[in-house]
Design an enzyme around this catalytic site. Structure first.
Site, mmCIF file in Angstrom:
data_model
loop_
_atom_site.group_PDB
_atom_site.id
_atom_site.type_symbol
_atom_site.label_atom_id
_atom_site.label_comp_id
_atom_site.label_asym_id
_atom_site.label_seq_id
_atom_site.Cartn_x
_atom_site.Cartn_y
_atom_site.Cartn_z
ATOM 1 N N GLN A 142 1.996 -5.935 -3.135
ATOM 2 C CA GLN A 142 2.403 -6.048 -1.736
ATOM 3 C C GLN A 142 3.764 -5.347 -1.536
ATOM 4 O OE1 GLN A 142 1.346 -9.422 -3.198
ATOM 5 N NE2 GLN A 142 -0.606 -8.433 -2.875
ATOM 6 N N LYS A 180 1.960 2.196 -5.211
ATOM 7 C CA LYS A 180 2.535 1.699 -6.473
ATOM 8 C C LYS A 180 1.656 2.058 -7.669
ATOM 9 C CE LYS A 180 2.629 -2.432 -4.665
ATOM 10 N NZ LYS A 180 2.604 -2.198 -3.218
ATOM 11 N N ASP A 197 0.809 -1.232 0.000
ATOM 12 C CA ASP A 197 0.000 0.000 0.000
ATOM 13 C C ASP A 197 0.838 1.276 0.000
ATOM 14 O OD1 ASP A 197 -2.303 -1.622 0.243
ATOM 15 O OD2 ASP A 197 -1.924 -1.797 2.384
ATOM 16 N N GLY A 252 -4.512 -4.085 -4.544
ATOM 17 C CA GLY A 252 -5.632 -3.228 -4.918
ATOM 18 C C GLY A 252 -5.152 -1.828 -5.190
ATOM 19 N N HIS A 253 -5.664 -1.222 -6.239
ATOM 20 C CA HIS A 253 -5.362 0.187 -6.447
ATOM 21 C C HIS A 253 -6.564 0.874 -7.063
ATOM 22 C CE1 HIS A 253 -3.748 -1.920 -10.048
ATOM 23 N NE2 HIS A 253 -4.540 -1.060 -10.623
#
Ligand code: IMP
Ligand code: MG
Length: 433
Positions: free
Chosen positions: A220, A16, A13, A40-41
Site C-alpha cells: 500500500q 514497488k 500501486d 498485488g504485483h
C-alpha cells in the site's frame, strides 16, 4: 550490509514490485512487514505472467530468502495458490527452504473474509484484512505460531466459532462458520505451513549481523496508513517507515536507505477524496497509457496530477533518502503537465494535508503548469534507459521538458530521485547519477 526500506509514497500501486525485483539482485533477504493479500504485483517470468499478493517480488531470485513478517495478516489459502502456481512454473517449493512465515503473523480465516465482504463504506479489497487486524487489536486473533497449540483444542474451537457467528449475525451477514470447518482449517494450516513457521525477526537480525542485505518491502502507501493516511479511507496497518523494522522484528538502527516510490502522477483505488483526480482527457490518458487497473481486484484506478501536498506528508512521515519515480513515460504526449503545490480549503491556501475526510473532500488543488514532452513508443523509452545506464549519462538523456518536470518534483518534495521508471520492462529504469 544494512537494510533498505521500500515504501509507497502515495495511495499504493506506485510500482514497488518492480523496484524490489530490481533491487533484490543485490539482496539476500526480502521481507514484508505489514498488510496482506490486499497488495498485488505482477511478476514476469519469461513469457509467463504471475500475479502475486503475498510472495515478495524477490521470489524470482533463487538465492533470495523470503519472509512474511510479524506485522502481516496472511490468508493461508491465497499463499497456497501462489505457491502452487510457483511450483507449477519452476518446480520449486520454497517453504522452509527459503520462504519463512512469522510465528507472529496473524491468520486470515474465512470468517474475516465474510466480515470484510460486508464493507460498503471504505471500498476495501474484500480480502479480510481489516477484520483480521481488528481481531489482533482485540487480542483474539490467531497467529501462525499459535496453530500447533490450538490444534485439536475443542474448547478453543467452540469458543472461537461462537464468537465469529455472533459477530456475523450482529453485522447482518448470512454466512456462518462451523466447529468442524474451523478444526479442519487449523489442521490444514498446520500440515501446510508447520515446516516454514518461525521466528523471522531473529532470522533477519542474524542475517544483518552477518553482513547480508535485507530489503523491507512495504505494501500500500503512506496515504493509506491507518495513522498518517486519509482516515477512514485507509487500510488497517501502518504502512510507513516506523513500522518497517517493527513489523519485521528488527530495530530501526539497521536501516540505511528509505526509498519512497511515487508515480509521476497519482492514482487511488477505493473510496475517499483525491484532490487532483481528473476525469478529463488527461485523466483518461493516464488511465489508458498507464494501464491503471488494480492487480488485486481488477478495479479501475482513479487518476490525477502529481500532488506535492500528499508527498510532503509522505516525506515528513518517512524521511525518504531517495525517491524512485515511476511511469514518467506515461505522461508523454500531454501538452501541459500540472503539479499540485497547495490546496485551497474554504477560501484559504494550505500546504499540509488536512486530517479529516470532509476537509480533504473540500480541498481544491492549486496547480503550477509545466510544458509536456512527446509520447514515445515503449521500445524507445527502453533504449533511452539502457543508454542512460550504460553511458552513465543518467537523467540527462531524457527530453528537456521531462528533465525539468523531474527537477521540479525533486525540489517540491526536497528529496532527490534515485531512479526513474520509463516503461514496464525491468530494464526501463534510469539510475540517476
Ligand atoms: P483494505 O486494505 O482491503 O482494507 O482496503 C482499504 C483501502 O485500501 C481501500 O481503499 C483499498 O482500495 C486500499 N488498498 C488496499 N491495498 C491496496 C493496494 O495494494 N494498492 C492500492 N490500494 C490498496
Ligand atoms: Mg499493487
Amino acid at each position: 550490509m544494512p537494510a533498505t526500506v521500500i515504501l509507497g509514497a502515495q495511495w499504493g500501486d506506485e510500482g514497488k514490485g518492480k523496484l524490489v525485483d530490481r533491487l533484490a539482485e543485490q539482496a539476500t533477504w526480502v521481507a514484508r512487514f505489514q498488510g496482506g493479500n490486499n497488495a498485488g504485483h505482477t511478476v514476469v517470468l519469461g513469457d509467463q505472467v504471475l500475479k502475486f499478493h503475498l510472495l515478495p517480488s524477490g521470489i524470482t531470485r533463487k538465492e533470495c530468502h523470503l519472509v512474511l513478517g510479524d506485522g502481516m495478516v496472511i490468508d493461508p489459502w491465497v499463499l497456497d495458490k501462489e505457491l502452487s502456481d510457483w511450483k507449477e512454473s519452476t518446480g520449486e517449493d520454497p517453504r522452509g527452504d527459503r520462504l519463512y512465515v512469522s510465528e507472529r503473523a496473524h491468520i486470515i480465516l474465512p470468517y474475516h473474509r465474510y466480515m470484510d465482504g460486508l464493507d460498503t463504506k471504505i471500498g476495501t479489497t474484500g480480502r479480510g484484512i481489516g477484520p483480521t487486524y481488528a481481531d489482533k487489536v482485540n487480542r483474539v486473533g490467531l497467529r501462525f505460531g499459535d496453530v500447533a497449540e490450538v490444534l485439536g483444542d475443542e474448547a478453543w474451537t467452540k469458543a472461537s466459532v461462537d464468537r465469529m457467528n455472533a459477530s456475523l449475525e450482529a453485522a447482518g451477514s448470512s454466512e456462518r462458520v462451523s466447529t468442524d470447518g474451523l478444526a479442519s482449517d487449523i489442521a490444514w494450516i498446520h500440515e501446510n505451513y508447520a515446516m516454514c513457521i518461525g521466528n523471522t525477526g531473529l532470522m533477519l537480525d542474524n542475517a544483518l549481523k552477518l553482513g547480508e542485505h535485507v530489503i523491507l518491502e512495504g505494501a500500500q502507501g503512506t496515504l493509506l496508513d491507518i495513522d498518517q493516511g486519509t482516515f477512514p479511507f485507509v487500510t488497517s496497518s501502518i504502512t510507513s517507515r516506523g513500522n518497517a523494522t517493527h513489523g519485521a522484528g528488527i530495530h530501526p538502527g539497521h536501516v540505511q536507505d528509505v526509498i519512497g516510490i511515487t508515480k509521476a502522477y497519482i492514482t487511488r483505488v477505493g473510496h475517499g477524496a483525491m484532490p487532483t483526480e481528473v476525469e478529463d482527457e488527461a485523466g483518461v490518458h493516464m488511465g489508458t497509457v498507464g494501464k491503471e487497473f488494480g492487480t488485486t481486484t481488477g478495479r479501475k484506478r482513479r487518476c490525477g496530477w502529481f500532488d506535492a501536498v500528499v508527498m510532503r506528508q509522505a516525506q515528513r512521515i518517512n524521511g525518504f533518502t531517495g525517491l524512485a519515480l515511476t511511469k514518467l513515460d506515461v505522461l508523454g504526449g500531454l501538452e501541459e503537465l500540472k503539479i499540485c503545490v497547495a490546496y485551497e480549503l474554504d477560501g484559504k491556501e494550505i500546504t499540509e494535508l488536512p486530517s479529516t475526510a470532509s476537509a480533504l473532500a473540500r480541498c481544491k488543488p492549486v496547480y503550477i503548469s509545466m510544458p509536456g514532452f512527446p509520447e514515445l513508443p515503449l521500445s524507445e523509452w527502453l533504449a533511452m534507459a539502457v543508454h542512460a545506464n550504460e553511458s552513465g549519462k543518467g537523467i540527462s538523456v531524457l527530453p528537456a521538458a521531462a528533465q525539468q518536470y523531474v527537477a521540479k518534483l525533486e525540489a517540491l518534495v526536497g528529496v532527490p530521485c534515485t531512479s526513474i521508471g520509463v516503461g514496464p520492462d525491468r530494464d526501463a529504469t534510469i539510475d540517476c547519477v
